[in-house]
Design an enzyme around this catalytic site. Structure first.
Site, PDB file in Angstrom:
ATOM      1  CB  ALA A  65      50.796  38.711  34.198  1.00 20.58           C
ATOM      2  N   GLY A 110      51.509  38.550  39.248  1.00 18.63           N
ATOM      3  CA  GLY A 110      50.989  37.175  39.124  1.00 18.63           C
ATOM      4  C   GLY A 110      51.836  36.156  39.873  1.00 18.63           C
ATOM      5  CD  GLU A 113      47.504  38.565  41.133  1.00 15.72           C
ATOM      6  OE1 GLU A 113      46.587  39.355  41.331  1.00 15.72           O
ATOM      7  OE2 GLU A 113      47.936  38.311  39.980  1.00 15.72           O
ATOM      8  CD  GLU A 133      49.790  43.287  39.600  1.00 14.75           C
ATOM      9  OE1 GLU A 133      50.200  43.841  40.649  1.00 14.75           O
ATOM     10  OE2 GLU A 133      49.712  42.050  39.478  1.00 14.75           O
TER      11      GLU A 133
HETATM   12  N1  COA Z   1      56.816  40.362  31.930  1.00 13.44           N
HETATM   13  C1  COA Z   1      57.612  40.224  30.845  1.00 13.44           C
HETATM   14  N2  COA Z   1      58.944  40.203  30.919  1.00 13.44           N
HETATM   15  C2  COA Z   1      59.506  40.381  32.115  1.00 13.44           C
HETATM   16  C3  COA Z   1      58.747  40.551  33.284  1.00 13.44           C
HETATM   17  C4  COA Z   1      57.346  40.534  33.154  1.00 13.44           C
HETATM   18  N3  COA Z   1      56.519  40.634  34.210  1.00 13.44           N
HETATM   19  N4  COA Z   1      59.570  40.689  34.332  1.00 13.44           N
HETATM   20  C5  COA Z   1      60.819  40.611  33.836  1.00 13.44           C
HETATM   21  N5  COA Z   1      60.789  40.437  32.494  1.00 13.44           N
HETATM   22  C6  COA Z   1      61.891  40.298  31.553  1.00 13.44           C
HETATM   23  C7  COA Z   1      62.553  41.629  31.241  1.00 13.44           C
HETATM   24  O1  COA Z   1      61.828  42.318  30.243  1.00 13.44           O
HETATM   25  C8  COA Z   1      63.903  41.166  30.774  1.00 13.44           C
HETATM   26  O2  COA Z   1      63.791  40.676  29.475  1.00 13.44           O
HETATM   27  P1  COA Z   1      64.879  41.117  28.326  1.00 13.44           P
HETATM   28  O3  COA Z   1      66.210  40.649  28.877  1.00 13.44           O
HETATM   29  O4  COA Z   1      64.458  40.370  27.120  1.00 13.44           O
HETATM   30  O5  COA Z   1      64.804  42.594  28.237  1.00 13.44           O
HETATM   31  C9  COA Z   1      64.203  39.963  31.672  1.00 13.44           C
HETATM   32  O6  COA Z   1      62.919  39.523  32.148  1.00 13.44           O
HETATM   33  C10 COA Z   1      65.053  40.292  32.869  1.00 13.44           C
HETATM   34  O7  COA Z   1      64.428  41.368  33.571  1.00 13.44           O
HETATM   35  P2  COA Z   1      65.171  42.743  33.957  1.00 13.44           P
HETATM   36  O8  COA Z   1      64.131  43.786  34.105  1.00 13.44           O
HETATM   37  O9  COA Z   1      66.269  43.006  32.996  1.00 13.44           O
HETATM   38  O10 COA Z   1      65.783  42.303  35.358  1.00 13.44           O
HETATM   39  P3  COA Z   1      66.141  43.295  36.578  1.00 13.44           P
HETATM   40  O11 COA Z   1      66.893  42.439  37.538  1.00 13.44           O
HETATM   41  O12 COA Z   1      66.786  44.537  36.086  1.00 13.44           O
HETATM   42  O13 COA Z   1      64.736  43.713  37.216  1.00 13.44           O
HETATM   43  C11 COA Z   1      62.492  43.303  38.053  1.00 13.44           C
HETATM   44  C12 COA Z   1      63.919  42.743  37.824  1.00 13.44           C
HETATM   45  C13 COA Z   1      61.634  42.182  38.577  1.00 13.44           C
HETATM   46  C14 COA Z   1      62.571  44.453  39.074  1.00 13.44           C
HETATM   47  C15 COA Z   1      61.946  43.858  36.710  1.00 13.44           C
HETATM   48  O14 COA Z   1      62.128  42.867  35.703  1.00 13.44           O
HETATM   49  C16 COA Z   1      60.483  44.192  36.738  1.00 13.44           C
HETATM   50  O15 COA Z   1      60.093  45.215  37.283  1.00 13.44           O
HETATM   51  N6  COA Z   1      59.620  43.327  36.172  1.00 13.44           N
HETATM   52  C17 COA Z   1      58.206  43.559  36.047  1.00 13.44           C
HETATM   53  C18 COA Z   1      57.490  43.301  37.366  1.00 13.44           C
HETATM   54  C19 COA Z   1      56.020  43.618  37.239  1.00 13.44           C
HETATM   55  O16 COA Z   1      55.603  44.742  37.019  1.00 13.44           O
HETATM   56  N7  COA Z   1      55.176  42.569  37.397  1.00 13.44           N
HETATM   57  C20 COA Z   1      53.751  42.682  37.327  1.00 13.44           C
HETATM   58  C21 COA Z   1      53.279  42.422  35.962  1.00 13.44           C
HETATM   59  S1  COA Z   1      51.512  42.588  35.816  1.00 13.44           S
END
Ligand code: COA
Length: 259
Positions: A65, A110, A113, A133
């Site tokens: 999400a 999500g 999910e 989460e």
């Molecule tokens: N919500 C909003 N934006 C997200 C996102 C999320 N769940 N997951 C990734 N993004 C965005 C990042 O903020 C980034 O945006 P920006 O370039 O404008 O800063 C872009 O997507 C690329 O992500 P980034 O984190 O730079 O890639 P990465 O390869 O370094 O890391 C992940 C990948 C998946 C490990 C990392 O993005 C992450 O931990 N995401 C969140 C996962 C999460 O907690 N999901 C559950 C949400 S309830």
């Protein structure tokens, strides 16, 4: 409805839904859920679509999400968002046709999910699945605590949900979280092969099997067995049952009509 974040393609009975918000790793915001809902409704009502496939990009099925959309939210916003995601995800899990999630890269929060609402999960060898989460000070709110533990058992689900640490595809397969793991280049072709196999079956029988399994899971054993019996007997009123059994006796391949 105009689709900005989700692409759709219909080919030979397959409805392919592709999450397409690469700059945010397909993070699911209310607009994405809205577009998904529109496509799920279309896929459900289109008789030419026999199987639905949901995919993302090579780097991410969906990274969860949208945290940006939630960060400053209050209780009311959280209800608003989860009312929508619950409605959309339930529509997918209740789909009366087989559904497949083709997972490459991140399927987190999500995203996982969403994949859990499909009947099959085909993972690429680069897939990373998890429910992070807890690290954000919340819990999964799109069915993760319910669907995951029913699928792989509470012990393993606790590992993913309490620790928030993701698992790689290989481990996910051992856990029964994904049906198979294939090379990233073959993932979509493998999903299409699976879809073709499903399309050769009777849609009536597949629908009955899905209803019996999914509804039966929420019932006691006796009620579940009665539901199964009723659906089994109902199929004897279909053309497909006559065709399936005739084809066996005549030693030929059945040609099902979905009637
Ligand atoms: N919500 C909003 N934006 C997200 C996102 C999320 N769940 N997951 C990734 N993004 C965005 C990042 O903020 C980034 O945006 P920006 O370039 O404008 O800063 C872009 O997507 C690329 O992500 P980034 O984190 O730079 O890639 P990465 O390869 O370094 O890391 C992940 C990948 C998946 C490990 C990392 O993005 C992450 O931990 N995401 C969140 C996962 C999460 O907690 N999901 C559950 C949400 S309830």
């Amino acid at each position: 409805m105009d689709h900005k974040y989700v692409l759709f393609e219909k080919k030979d009975g397959l409805g392919k839904i592709r999450l397409n918000r690469p700059e945010k790793l397909n993070a699911l915001n209310p607009d994405v859920y809205g577009e998904l809902e529109d496509l799920f409704i279309k896929c459900e009502s289109d008789p030419e679509i026999k199987v639905i496939l949901v995919v993302g990009s090579e780097k991410a099925f969906a990274a969860g999400a949208d945290i940006e959309a939630m960060a400053k939210g209050d209780i009311a916003l959280a209800y608003q968002m989860t009312d929508q995601s619950k409605r959309v995800l339930n529509r997918l899990s209740d789909m009366p046709k087989p559904t497949i999630a083709g997972i490459s890269g991140y399927a987190l929060g999500g995203g996982l999910e969403l994949a859990l609402c499909c009947d099959f999960r085909v993972a690429s060898d680069n897939a990373v699945l998890g429910l992070p989460e807890i690290g954000l000070g919340i819990i999964p709110g799109g069915g993760g605590t319910q669907r995951l533990s029913r699928m792989i058992g509470a012990g393993r689900a606790s590992e993913l949900i309490f620790l928030g640490e993701p698992v790689k595809a290989e481990r996910a397969e051992i856990w029964g979280l994904v049906n198979m793991v294939v090379g990233v280049d073959q993932m979509e072709a493998e999903c299409e092969r699976l879809a073709e196999k499903l399309m050769a079956k009777s849609p009536m029988a597949l629908r009955a099997a899905k209803t019996s399994m999914c509804s039966g899971m929420n019932m006691g054993l006796k009620d579940g067995l009665t539901l199964e019996q009723d659906l089994f007997c109902m199929l004897f009123g279909t053309v497909d049952q006559k065709e399936g059994m005739a084809a066996f006796l005549e030693k030929r391949k059945a040609s099902f009509k979905g009637m």
